[in-house]
Scaffold this motif. Sequence first.
Motif, PDB file in Angstrom:
ATOM      1  N   SER A  36       0.923  -1.162  -0.206  1.00 27.43           N
ATOM      2  CA  SER A  36       0.006  -0.022   0.159  1.00 27.43           C
ATOM      3  C   SER A  36       0.773   1.255   0.031  1.00 27.43           C
ATOM      4  CB  SER A  36      -0.806  -0.067   1.138  1.00 27.43           C
ATOM      5  OG  SER A  36      -0.006   0.085   2.243  1.00 27.43           O
ATOM      6  N   LEU A  37       0.362   2.382  -0.382  1.00 28.64           N
ATOM      7  CA  LEU A  37       0.974   3.543  -0.443  1.00 28.64           C
ATOM      8  C   LEU A  37       1.438   4.164   0.999  1.00 28.64           C
ATOM      9  CD1 LEU A  37      -1.024   5.348  -3.078  1.00 28.64           C
ATOM     10  CD2 LEU A  37       1.358   4.391  -3.201  1.00 28.64           C
ATOM     11  N   PRO A  38       2.476   5.111   1.096  1.00 27.43           N
ATOM     12  CA  PRO A  38       2.543   5.429   2.562  1.00 27.43           C
ATOM     13  C   PRO A  38       1.702   6.357   2.940  1.00 27.43           C
ATOM     14  CG  PRO A  38       4.367   6.025   0.958  1.00 27.43           C
ATOM     15  CD  PRO A  38       3.158   5.365  -0.002  1.00 27.43           C
ATOM     16  N   GLU A  39       1.228   6.151   4.319  1.00 32.90           N
ATOM     17  CA  GLU A  39       0.361   6.781   5.165  1.00 32.90           C
ATOM     18  C   GLU A  39       1.080   7.984   6.138  1.00 32.90           C
ATOM     19  OE1 GLU A  39      -3.181   4.631   5.961  1.00 32.90           O
ATOM     20  OE2 GLU A  39      -2.147   3.161   4.678  1.00 32.90           O
TER      21      GLU A  39
ATOM     22  N   ASP B  29       6.225 -10.844   5.115  1.00 31.82           N
ATOM     23  CA  ASP B  29       5.762 -11.504   4.117  1.00 31.82           C
ATOM     24  C   ASP B  29       6.067 -13.052   3.913  1.00 31.82           C
ATOM     25  OD1 ASP B  29       3.632 -12.053   2.000  1.00 31.82           O
ATOM     26  OD2 ASP B  29       4.546 -10.643   0.654  1.00 31.82           O
ATOM     27  N   THR B  30       5.636 -13.715   2.813  1.00 34.48           N
ATOM     28  CA  THR B  30       6.178 -15.198   2.700  1.00 34.48           C
ATOM     29  C   THR B  30       7.543 -15.394   2.632  1.00 34.48           C
ATOM     30  OG1 THR B  30       3.924 -15.589   1.685  1.00 34.48           O
ATOM     31  CG2 THR B  30       5.744 -17.344   1.437  1.00 34.48           C
ATOM     32  N   ASP B  31       8.182 -14.450   1.777  1.00 38.44           N
ATOM     33  CA  ASP B  31       9.831 -14.519   1.611  1.00 38.44           C
ATOM     34  C   ASP B  31      10.428 -13.049   1.460  1.00 38.44           C
ATOM     35  OD1 ASP B  31       8.269 -13.374  -0.697  1.00 38.44           O
ATOM     36  OD2 ASP B  31       9.138 -14.995  -2.037  1.00 38.44           O
ATOM     37  N   ARG B  32       9.671 -12.189   2.125  1.00 36.18           N
ATOM     38  CA  ARG B  32      10.155 -11.002   2.241  1.00 36.18           C
ATOM     39  C   ARG B  32       9.681 -10.057   3.309  1.00 36.18           C
ATOM     40  NH1 ARG B  32       6.424  -6.522  -1.351  1.00 36.18           N
ATOM     41  NH2 ARG B  32       4.534  -7.627  -0.931  1.00 36.18           N
ATOM     42  N   GLN B  33      10.333  -9.038   3.756  1.00 39.09           N
ATOM     43  CA  GLN B  33      10.292  -8.134   4.746  1.00 39.09           C
ATOM     44  C   GLN B  33       9.766  -6.776   4.172  1.00 39.09           C
ATOM     45  OE1 GLN B  33      12.445  -6.618   8.875  1.00 39.09           O
ATOM     46  NE2 GLN B  33      13.569  -6.275   7.112  1.00 39.09           N
ATOM     47  N   TRP B  34       8.765  -6.535   4.234  1.00 37.93           N
ATOM     48  CA  TRP B  34       8.091  -5.138   3.543  1.00 37.93           C
ATOM     49  C   TRP B  34       7.838  -4.193   4.550  1.00 37.93           C
ATOM     50  CZ3 TRP B  34       3.399  -2.375   3.786  1.00 37.93           C
ATOM     51  CH2 TRP B  34       3.344  -1.432   2.743  1.00 37.93           C
ATOM     52  N   PHE B  35       8.425  -2.771   4.166  1.00 38.71           N
ATOM     53  CA  PHE B  35       8.259  -1.743   5.103  1.00 38.71           C
ATOM     54  C   PHE B  35       7.188  -0.719   4.761  1.00 38.71           C
ATOM     55  CE2 PHE B  35      12.912  -1.883   4.610  1.00 38.71           C
ATOM     56  CZ  PHE B  35      13.133  -3.131   5.535  1.00 38.71           C
ATOM     57  N   LYS B  36       6.230  -0.946   5.697  1.00 32.24           N
ATOM     58  CA  LYS B  36       4.923   0.068   5.682  1.00 32.24           C
ATOM     59  C   LYS B  36       5.304   1.664   5.833  1.00 32.24           C
ATOM     60  CE  LYS B  36       0.931   1.894   5.474  1.00 32.24           C
ATOM     61  NZ  LYS B  36       0.474   2.220   4.135  1.00 32.24           N
ATOM     62  N   SER B  37       6.399   1.822   6.906  1.00 34.24           N
ATOM     63  CA  SER B  37       6.619   3.161   6.857  1.00 34.24           C
ATOM     64  C   SER B  37       8.450   3.029   7.003  1.00 34.24           C
ATOM     65  CB  SER B  37       6.255   3.852   8.274  1.00 34.24           C
ATOM     66  OG  SER B  37       6.959   5.017   8.462  1.00 34.24           O
ATOM     67  N   VAL B  38       9.119   3.938   6.477  1.00 39.61           N
ATOM     68  CA  VAL B  38      10.781   3.834   6.400  1.00 39.61           C
ATOM     69  C   VAL B  38      11.118   5.283   7.101  1.00 39.61           C
ATOM     70  CG1 VAL B  38      12.657   3.269   5.154  1.00 39.61           C
ATOM     71  CG2 VAL B  38      10.675   2.107   4.560  1.00 39.61           C
ATOM     72  N   LEU B  39      12.174   5.155   7.800  1.00 42.40           N
ATOM     73  CA  LEU B  39      12.682   6.532   8.271  1.00 42.40           C
ATOM     74  C   LEU B  39      14.070   6.158   8.077  1.00 42.40           C
ATOM     75  CD1 LEU B  39      12.796   9.375   9.080  1.00 42.40           C
ATOM     76  CD2 LEU B  39      12.839   8.339  11.562  1.00 42.40           C
ATOM     77  N   GLY B  40      14.889   6.638   7.341  1.00 45.61           N
ATOM     78  CA  GLY B  40      16.439   6.556   7.520  1.00 45.61           C
ATOM     79  C   GLY B  40      16.907   5.470   6.339  1.00 45.61           C
ATOM     80  N   LEU B  41      16.193   4.982   5.600  1.00 44.58           N
ATOM     81  CA  LEU B  41      16.494   4.046   4.792  1.00 44.58           C
ATOM     82  C   LEU B  41      16.096   4.441   3.283  1.00 44.58           C
ATOM     83  CD1 LEU B  41      16.286   0.294   6.117  1.00 44.58           C
ATOM     84  CD2 LEU B  41      18.301   1.568   5.851  1.00 44.58           C
ATOM     85  N   GLU B  42      16.651   3.881   2.184  1.00 44.67           N
ATOM     86  CA  GLU B  42      16.109   3.981   0.825  1.00 44.67           C
ATOM     87  C   GLU B  42      15.264   2.992   0.435  1.00 44.67           C
ATOM     88  OE1 GLU B  42      16.123   6.769  -0.856  1.00 44.67           O
ATOM     89  OE2 GLU B  42      17.249   7.853   0.508  1.00 44.67           O
ATOM     90  N   ALA B  43      15.547   1.727   0.971  1.00 49.46           N
ATOM     91  CA  ALA B  43      14.794   0.401   0.589  1.00 49.46           C
ATOM     92  C   ALA B  43      13.404   0.338   1.081  1.00 49.46           C
ATOM     93  CB  ALA B  43      15.268  -0.782   1.000  1.00 49.46           C
ATOM     94  N   SER B  44      12.476  -0.393   0.104  1.00 49.77           N
ATOM     95  CA  SER B  44      11.261  -0.604   0.544  1.00 49.77           C
ATOM     96  C   SER B  44      10.982  -2.070   1.205  1.00 49.77           C
ATOM     97  CB  SER B  44      10.629  -0.481  -0.518  1.00 49.77           C
ATOM     98  OG  SER B  44      10.562  -1.324  -1.710  1.00 49.77           O
ATOM     99  N   GLU B  45      11.942  -2.858   1.083  1.00 51.70           N
ATOM    100  CA  GLU B  45      11.848  -4.368   1.429  1.00 51.70           C
ATOM    101  C   GLU B  45      13.083  -5.043   1.568  1.00 51.70           C
ATOM    102  OE1 GLU B  45      10.572  -7.182  -2.267  1.00 51.70           O
ATOM    103  OE2 GLU B  45       9.137  -5.589  -1.642  1.00 51.70           O
ATOM    104  N   THR B  46      13.193  -5.977   2.199  1.00 53.68           N
ATOM    105  CA  THR B  46      14.506  -6.866   2.393  1.00 53.68           C
ATOM    106  C   THR B  46      13.931  -8.349   2.278  1.00 53.68           C
ATOM    107  OG1 THR B  46      14.483  -7.011   4.791  1.00 53.68           O
ATOM    108  CG2 THR B  46      15.627  -5.230   3.379  1.00 53.68           C
ATOM    109  N   PRO B  47      14.976  -9.259   1.962  1.00 52.34           N
ATOM    110  CA  PRO B  47      14.643 -10.725   1.917  1.00 52.34           C
ATOM    111  C   PRO B  47      14.313 -10.932   3.458  1.00 52.34           C
ATOM    112  CG  PRO B  47      16.388 -10.355   0.643  1.00 52.34           C
ATOM    113  CD  PRO B  47      16.271  -8.935   1.263  1.00 52.34           C
ATOM    114  N   ARG B  48      13.313 -12.018   3.454  1.00 49.34           N
ATOM    115  CA  ARG B  48      12.759 -12.554   4.854  1.00 49.34           C
ATOM    116  C   ARG B  48      14.016 -13.133   5.533  1.00 49.34           C
ATOM    117  NH1 ARG B  48       7.336 -15.424   6.971  1.00 49.34           N
ATOM    118  NH2 ARG B  48       8.259 -16.327   8.775  1.00 49.34           N
TER     119      ARG B  48
END
Length: 392
Positions: free
Chosen positions: A12-15, A40-59
């Motif tokens: 979902s979009l940032p809130e 998630d099944t095979d990833r870590q997804w970021f709903k909110s991010v402060l201080g990083l450029e990534a939106s997800e990483t491998p689980r």
Amino acid sequence: MQALDRYQILDSLPEKDFDDLTKVAAAICQTPISLITLIDTDRQWFKSVLGLEASETPRDLAFCAHAINNPEAPFIVPDATKDARFSENPLVTGDPNVVFYAGVTLNTPDGHALGTLCVIDHKPHELSADQLEALKALANQAMGQMELRRKNIELEALNQEIKVLNQNLTEFSYRVTHDLKTPLRGIKSLSEWLLEEYTPKLDDQGINYLNLIQKRSSQLQHLIDGILLFSKSTNLRLREPDQVDLKELLGEILDHCKMPPSIKVEQPADTIVVPSHRIGLYQILQNLITNSVKYMDKPAGLISIDYRLQPKGFSLTVMDNGPGIAEDLREKAFHLFETLGSKIEAQDDSLGIGLATVKSLTEKMGGTVRLTDRPDGETGACFVLSFPFASQ
């Protein structure tokens, strides 16, 4: 994963509500990075991010994937470079150089850990007891936002389901009543023709049977018309209000009702014009007035109708000197297909649709209706209705 799917939040979009929480968490814990993560099944997804450029990483690299294994306690890694579980982790040895990690799980009401609110530093770090309690409180806030999201989704789905059901009910009502009206008219016409042409050839019992057919046909016709009226009231589209002249409207209704000579009607001499919905007011007043006429048990009947402006709306009062309705039956009187078992109802085959329609329409227009004793203490029914002014 099924629990996570109920929130429909992945990708979902940032809130702002979530981003505010990560900002506060980083400020309280004095860390450069703060995240709201969902596993998630095979990833870590970021709903909110402060201080990083990534939106997800491998689980399989995620610290938070470890944190959710113990939902009851915060997961803290003071120095990942000295922790055998993480010292060779690419997130530690390379960008973003995770050294300190503290995460509090986001737990659903039924006990599933979906992810974390976590803070990260590039150097060894410790949290005080107060900072850790604040992190827990913020994690609860994040979960509260997710719960609100889930409930809104469920409510929207329920509203759509109700909308479809109402549409289907309306179509069903129209189809059934239309299909019933044609053969019903045929039955009624045939019984009238038989009475007209064959009365001399029929005995009293035969004539009685035909009269009974006519009576039951009229009752069924009344039922069909009532169902249609109630269906219209529960699906009324109240969009554009009218400027309603209440005196003029009342005059039309009284003319339509064809008041018997034995019933006197009292009404205001002056009029008021209100922003409301004319068709709704017409049906409400028509039902109340015809009920007063139908159940009048006095040789000199009286129906008193009044309307008054209120600070933010207007009121209507319809009162008669008929038999009235006992206090313990007044709420029941507004239920669909409820009759109160009076002698007049038994004689007239009352079907209990009129007052249900009045209540449905009144509430659809944002108003209220109540049935009370007459102010003068005399026998009779007194309906008091209040409506807000309809907005454009």
